[in-house]
Design a protein around this motif. Structure first.
Motif, PDB file in Angstrom:
ATOM      1  N   ALA A 111       0.833  -1.200   0.000  1.00  0.00           N
ATOM      2  CA  ALA A 111       0.000   0.000   0.000  1.00  0.00           C
ATOM      3  C   ALA A 111       0.869   1.252   0.000  1.00  0.00           C
ATOM      4  O   ALA A 111       0.604   2.209  -0.728  1.00  0.00           O
ATOM      5  N   HIS A 112       1.955   1.227   0.794  1.00  0.00           N
ATOM      6  CA  HIS A 112       2.852   2.382   0.825  1.00  0.00           C
ATOM      7  C   HIS A 112       3.506   2.586  -0.536  1.00  0.00           C
ATOM      8  O   HIS A 112       3.593   3.715  -1.033  1.00  0.00           O
ATOM      9  N   ALA A 113       3.964   1.477  -1.142  1.00  0.00           N
ATOM     10  CA  ALA A 113       4.567   1.579  -2.474  1.00  0.00           C
ATOM     11  C   ALA A 113       3.540   2.133  -3.461  1.00  0.00           C
ATOM     12  O   ALA A 113       3.870   2.927  -4.340  1.00  0.00           O
ATOM     13  N   GLY A 144      -3.205  -3.903  -0.901  1.00  0.00           N
ATOM     14  CA  GLY A 144      -2.608  -3.892   0.430  1.00  0.00           C
ATOM     15  C   GLY A 144      -3.661  -3.977   1.513  1.00  0.00           C
ATOM     16  O   GLY A 144      -3.528  -4.731   2.482  1.00  0.00           O
ATOM     17  N   SER A 145      -4.754  -3.213   1.329  1.00  0.00           N
ATOM     18  CA  SER A 145      -5.778  -3.223   2.372  1.00  0.00           C
ATOM     19  C   SER A 145      -6.493  -4.571   2.419  1.00  0.00           C
ATOM     20  O   SER A 145      -6.839  -5.048   3.492  1.00  0.00           O
ATOM     21  N   MET A 158      -5.131  -7.461   1.620  1.00  0.00           N
ATOM     22  CA  MET A 158      -4.208  -8.436   2.224  1.00  0.00           C
ATOM     23  C   MET A 158      -4.238  -8.337   3.738  1.00  0.00           C
ATOM     24  O   MET A 158      -4.205  -9.327   4.454  1.00  0.00           O
ATOM     25  N   ASN A 159      -4.299  -7.097   4.207  1.00  0.00           N
ATOM     26  CA  ASN A 159      -4.392  -6.862   5.640  1.00  0.00           C
ATOM     27  C   ASN A 159      -5.664  -7.456   6.213  1.00  0.00           C
ATOM     28  O   ASN A 159      -5.681  -8.018   7.298  1.00  0.00           O
ATOM     29  N   LEU A 160      -6.723  -7.317   5.432  1.00  0.00           N
ATOM     30  CA  LEU A 160      -8.027  -7.768   5.883  1.00  0.00           C
ATOM     31  C   LEU A 160      -8.069  -9.284   6.044  1.00  0.00           C
ATOM     32  O   LEU A 160      -8.666  -9.809   6.986  1.00  0.00           O
ATOM     33  N   THR A 161      -7.421  -9.991   5.101  1.00  0.00           N
ATOM     34  CA  THR A 161      -7.522 -11.446   5.115  1.00  0.00           C
ATOM     35  C   THR A 161      -6.482 -12.090   6.015  1.00  0.00           C
ATOM     36  O   THR A 161      -6.401 -13.311   6.076  1.00  0.00           O
ATOM     37  N   SER A 162      -5.665 -11.232   6.687  1.00  0.00           N
ATOM     38  CA  SER A 162      -4.559 -11.814   7.440  1.00  0.00           C
ATOM     39  C   SER A 162      -5.055 -12.602   8.644  1.00  0.00           C
ATOM     40  O   SER A 162      -6.119 -12.355   9.191  1.00  0.00           O
TER      41      SER A 162
END
Lengths: 131, 644
Positions: free
Chosen positions: B495-497, B628-629, B631-635
Motif C-alpha cells: 500500500a505504501h509503495a 494492500g488493504s 491483504m491486511n483484511l484477510t490476514s
C-alpha cells in the motif's frame, strides 16, 4: 430518414468547439504556454465546475481568444487576470484571492498543522528522565 | 405490478426495522421469545429491501414507463446492462440501493459477531437499525422510487449518454459499499460507548470493517477516476469536483482510522481517538451524500434538485451526526493517566500521520464548502478549484511522504532511529536517481521533490518486502508461504509503495504531458513525443441507440506499429446529444490519447492528441493500495504477535 439528416447536420456543422481549437493556438510557444496556464486558472462561468481550457462552451472559447489577444498585446499574466476579475468578479478565478475572509481558507491548514504538532509534542512526548 | 410489490416490501422493511428498533429501545421488550424472533429480523430486512430493489430493476428491464422513475431515466433502445444500471443511476433508485447496502452490512455484522459480547452486538445492531430506519423513512416519505404516472409516455427520456458506461455502472455500487461499510465502525463505536461491558478488543472488532470500507472506497474512487480519464475528453484524472471531494473525505478519515487502530491494537492507547474517528468517518460519508444528493452543488452527479429532499437529508444527517457526537461526549472513556509516547516510537509517528491526514481533510472539506459559506455570509461568489488545492495541499503531501518510510521502520515503543545509515544511503540513492532525470532537461523544484519522494517511498517499501522475504529464507524458501504468513506487513508495504507510485504518476503526467491539436486530412501524419500518428480513415456506423463517426489512426514508433486507435463522435438519438469518445492506447510508460473533433468544411478534421507519460502509475498505485488493504483484511490475526 429525418434522424439521419439531423445526424448529418449535427456532425458536419461546428456544433461544438472542443477545448482549444487549432486556429486559436498562438505561434509563439512561450505565449501559448502562458495562455494555457492562465486558462487553467479561469473558471468557465456557464459550465459546471470546469476551467476555460478544457471547456467546450462558447463563453470559454471567447475567453481563451481574449486571453491570447491580451498576451500578444504584451500584458502580464496578473494584469489579464485582474482585468477579468474586475469584469466578472472573484468567481472567475479558481484560486480565491488571498484577502479578507479568504485568508481563513488559506491559513486553516497551516494553523491546524502547527496546533496539532505542538499538541503532540507538548502532551504526548514522554520526558526521557521521567521514564 | 413489480412497482407495487417493490413499494410493499419497502414499507414492510420499514415496519420491521421500526419494530426491531422499538424492541431494542424499550427495555421491557427483551424477553427470550423476542430474542428468537428478532434473530432473523436483519436477514428479513435485507431480503425485503432486496426484493424491493429487484422489483425496481425489473421495471427498468421491462421498460415500464408507467413508473415515473423509469420514464425519466430509461429508454427501450438502451442495452440491457444500462437498463439495469439505470436503476441506480438516479436519485430515488440510488437511495434504495443505499439502504439495501446498509441492511447488507447489518446482516454481515450479525453473522460475523458471534464471538463478541452480546451487549455490544445488540447495541451495535440497535444503532445500525436506527440509521436504516431513518433512511427507509426518507425513501417512503419523500423519495418514493415506485411512483406511478397517470399518463405513461410511450417512450422514456433515456439515461444521460456519458453515464452509459460499464465502469460507471459499477462506480456507485462500489463506492456505496465503501461509504456504508463505515456505518459498522460508526455503530460499533456508539454501541461500545453505550455498553457497560467494555471488556472487548475494540481495535480487532473495528479493524476489518474499516479495511473493507477502505478497499471499496479506493476501488470506487479508482473506477470514477478512470471513467473521467477516458470519457471527459481531455484525460484529466482528478478534477477537485465537490463530489469527488465528498468521496475523498471519508477515504482520508478511514486511512487515519486504520493507522490509529494499529496503536490501539498493539499498545492499547488512543481509544477515544479511534472512537471519534469511527464516528467522523461515517459522518463524512453522510455529509458526502448530502453534498451529492441535496442539489446544493451542481455537477454531473447531482441528479436530485428538490429542496425539500435536501432539507430532509440535512435533518437526517444532523440527527445522526449530532446524536453520534453527543453520545461520544457524554460517554467517552475517561483516561486517568495522560498517555505518553517516546519521540521515536511508531505510535507517536502514527499520531503525526493522523495530524497530517486531518489537516488535509480539513482543507479539502473547507475548500469544498467555502463557496457556500462565502455566499451565505457575504453574498459574494468565489470559486475554489484545482489551483487552490494544488497550492494548499502540496506542502502537507510532501511532509507526509517524507515521514512515511521513517515512521514505517520505527519500532513500537521504540526509543531511537536504529537504522540511520540505511536512511542516509536511501536518501543518497534517491537523490542520485532523481538527479539523473535532469539529464533529459531541466525540471521544476516541485517535480524534483515529487520524483525524489516517490522514489523514497517506493524504494523503502520494496526494501521492507525484500528484507522480510530474505529473513524467512533460512527456514527454507517458500515465496507464497512467506507472503501468506506476513500478509499484514507485505500488505502495508504494498500500500505504501502504491502511494509512492500514485505520486510518481501524478508528478510525471503534470510535468511531461504533451499535447497537439491540429487539422488533419485523411492520409496525413505528424509526430508527437516520438510517436507518428497517421490519420487513416473515417467511417460512419449505426448502433441500436446511437449513430457514430469513427476515425482510424495508426500509431507507430520508429518502424514498429504500436497500435490502432478509433476515437468516435456519437450522436444519441433519444436525447439528441453528441458525445466524444476518446480512444486510448495504454502502454506501460505512456498513454497515447486521441480525440476526434469537428469536421471542417472540406475533408479536414480537428484531431487532438495527448501523450500522457506514466499515467498507468496512478491506476497502479491505487490498485496496490487496494490490494494492500485487502491483504491486511484477510490476514490471520494470531500471527500478528510474532511478526513486526
Amino acid at each position: 430518414m429525418k434522424i439521419f439528416f439531423l445526424l448529418l447536420f449535427v456532425i458536419f456543422t461546428n456544433f461544438e468547439a472542443f477545448a482549444v481549437e487549432p486556429n486559436e493556438k498562438l505561434d509563439n510557444e512561450g505565449l501559448e504556454r502562458r495562455a494555457r496556464l492562465i486558462s487553467s486558472e479561469l473558471r468557465c462561468l456557464v459550465c459546471q465546475n470546469e476551467n476555460i481550457d478544457s471547456s467546450s462552451s462558447e463563453f470559454a472559447t471567447d475567453l481563451r481568444i481574449f486571453v491570447r489577444k491580451k498576451l500578444q498585446e504584451g500584458l502580464t499574466d496578473s494584469e489579464i487576470k485582474s482585468y477579468l476579475v474586475s469584469k466578472y468578479g472573484d468567481f472567475i478565478i479558481l484560486r480565491p484571492p488571498f484577502k479578507e475572509y479568504n485568508i481563513i481558507l488559506y491559513l486553516i491548514g497551516p494553523l491546524l498543522f502547527i496546533i496539532g504538532v505542538l499538541t503532540l509534542f507538548l502532551l504526548f512526548v514522554s520526558k526521557k528522565r521521567g521514564n | 405490478m413489480e412497482a407495487e410489490l417493490g413499494h410493499f416490501f419497502c414499507i414492510s422493511a420499514l415496519c420491521l426495522s421500526l419494530l426491531l428498533f422499538l424492541r431494542h429501545s424499550i427495555p421491557g421488550f427483551t424477553g427470550t421469545y423476542f430474542e428468537d424472533v428478532t434473530k432473523f429480523m436483519p436477514s428479513l430486512i435485507f431480503i425485503f429491501i432486496g426484493i424491493s430493489f429487484f422489483s425496481l430493476s425489473l421495471t427498468f428491464v421491462n421498460s415500464d414507463f408507467s413508473v415515473k422513475l423509469v420514464a425519466n431515466n430509461s429508454h427501450t433502445l438502451k442495452p440491457l446492462i444500462y437498463k439495469v444500471s439505470g436503476a441506480w443511476g438516479n436519485h430515488e433508485g440510488s437511495m434504495l440501493l443505499w439502504v439495501w447496502i446498509l441492511a447488507l452490512y447489518l446482516l454481515l455484522f450479525q453473522v460475523f459477531s458471534k464471538k463478541l459480547p452480546s451487549e455490544l452486538v445488540n447495541k451495535t445492531i440497535f444503532i445500525q437499525l436506527s440509521v436504516i430506519s431513518l433512511f427507509l423513512l426518507y425513501l417512503v416519505l419523500v423519495s418514493n422510487p415506485f411512483e406511478r404516472l397517470d399518463n405513461p409516455p410511450a417512450e422514456g427520456e433515456g439515461l444521460n449518454p456519458i453515464l452509459q458506461d460499464i465502469l460507471l455502472a459499477f462506480h456507485p455500487p462500489t463506492l456505496y459499499l465503501g461509504y456504508l461499510g463505515l456505518s459498522i465502525p460508526f455503530s460499533i463505536a456508539l454501541g461500545f460507548l453505550l455498553s457497560n461491558d467494555k471488556n472487548v478488543d475494540l481495535a480487532k472488532v473495528i479493524r476489518s470493517w474499516a479495511l473493507l470500507s477502505f478497499f471499496f472506497l479506493s476501488v470506487g474512487i479508482l473506477l470514477g477516476s478512470i471513467w473521467a480519464y477516458y470519457e471527459l475528453g481531455w484525460g484529466g484524472w482528478w478534477f477537485w469536483d465537490p463530489v469527488e471531494n465528498a468521496s475523498l473525505l471519508p477515504w482520508l478519515l478511514t486511512l487515519a482510522l486504520i493507522h490509529s487502530l494499529l496503536v490501539l491494537e498493539r499498545r492499547g492507547h488512543l481509544i477515544s481517538w479511534v472512537l471519534l474517528l469511527s464516528i467522523m468517518a461515517f459522518s463524512f460519508s453522510l455529509i458526502g451524500t448530502f453534498i451529492v444528493r441535496s442539489g446544493l452543488l451542481t455537477s454531473v452527479h447531482a441528479f436530485a434538485n428538490d429542496p425539500s429532499r435536501g432539507l430532509f437529508i440535512l435533518l437526517l444527517i444532523f440527527l445522526a451526526i449530532g446524536l453520534g457526537l453527543s453520545i461520544f461526549m457524554v460517554r467517552k472513556p475517561i483516561v486517568l493517566n495522560q498517555t505518553k509516547f517516546n519521540l521515536f516510537s511508531k505510535e507517536f509517528w502514527i499520531l503525526l500521520n493522523n495530524v497530517i491526514l486531518l489537516v488535509i481533510t480539513s482543507i479539502v472539506f473547507l475548500g469544498t464548502i467555502w463557496p457556500f459559506l462565502v455566499e451565505a455570509f457575504s453574498g459574494d461568489q468565489v470559486s475554489v478549484g484545482k489551483p487552490f488545492y494544488d497550492l494548499s495541499l502540496t506542502p502537507f503531501v510532501i511532509i507526509f511522504a517524507f515521514l512515511l518510510p521513517i515512521a514505517s521502520s520505527l519500532k513500537w515503543n521504540g526509543k531511537k532511529v536504529s537504522n540511520l545509515p540505511y536512511f542516509i544511503s536511501l536518501f543518497v540513492i534517491c537523490l542520485i536517481c532523481t538527479l539523473t532525470f535532469l539529464l533529459w532537461g531541466s525540471i521544476s523544484l516541485l517535480t524534483f521533490l515529487g520524483i525524489f519522494l516517490s522514489l523514497w517511498v517506493v524504494l523503502s517499501s520494496v526494501w521492507e518486502i525484500c528484507k522480510l522475504l530474505s529473513k524467512r529464507t533460512r527456514e527454507g524458501f517458500d515465496f507464497f508461504k512467506t507472503v501468506k504468513m506476513n500478509r499484514i506487513l507485505v500488505g502495508k508495504s504494498l500500500a505504501h509503495a502504491g502511494f509512492g507510485a500514485l505520486m510518481f504518476g501524478a508528478t510525471a503526467v503534470s510535468t511531461w504531458e504533451t499535447e497537439d491539436v491540429r487539422y488533419m486530412k485523411i492520409g496525413e501524419e505528424f509526430k508527437i513525443s516520438g510517436y507518428t500518428i497517421l490519420f487513416k480513415e473515417i467511417e460512419f456506423q449505426s448502433q441500436s441507440n446511437f449513430k457514430k463517426v469513427v476515425g482510424e489512426f495508426n500509431i507507430t514508433k520508429g518502424n514498429r506499429l504500436v497500435g490502432n486507435l478509433y476515437p468516435e463522435k456519437r450522436f444519441y438519438i433519444s436525447r439528441q446529444e453528441v458525445t466524444t469518445e476518446a480512444s486510448i492506447k495504454p502502454n506501460f510508460f505512456d498513454d497515447v490519447y486521441i480525440v476526434l473533433g469537428n469536421k471542417l468544411n472540406s475533408d479536414e478534421w480537428v484531431v487532438r492528441v495527448y501523450v500522457k507519460p506514466f499515467i498507468s502509475f496512478i491506476w497502479l498505485g491505487v490498485i496496490l493500495i487496494s490490494l494492500g488493504s485487502i491483504m491486511n483484511l484477510t490476514s490471520n490475526r494470531g500471527k500478528l504477535k510474532h511478526a513486526n
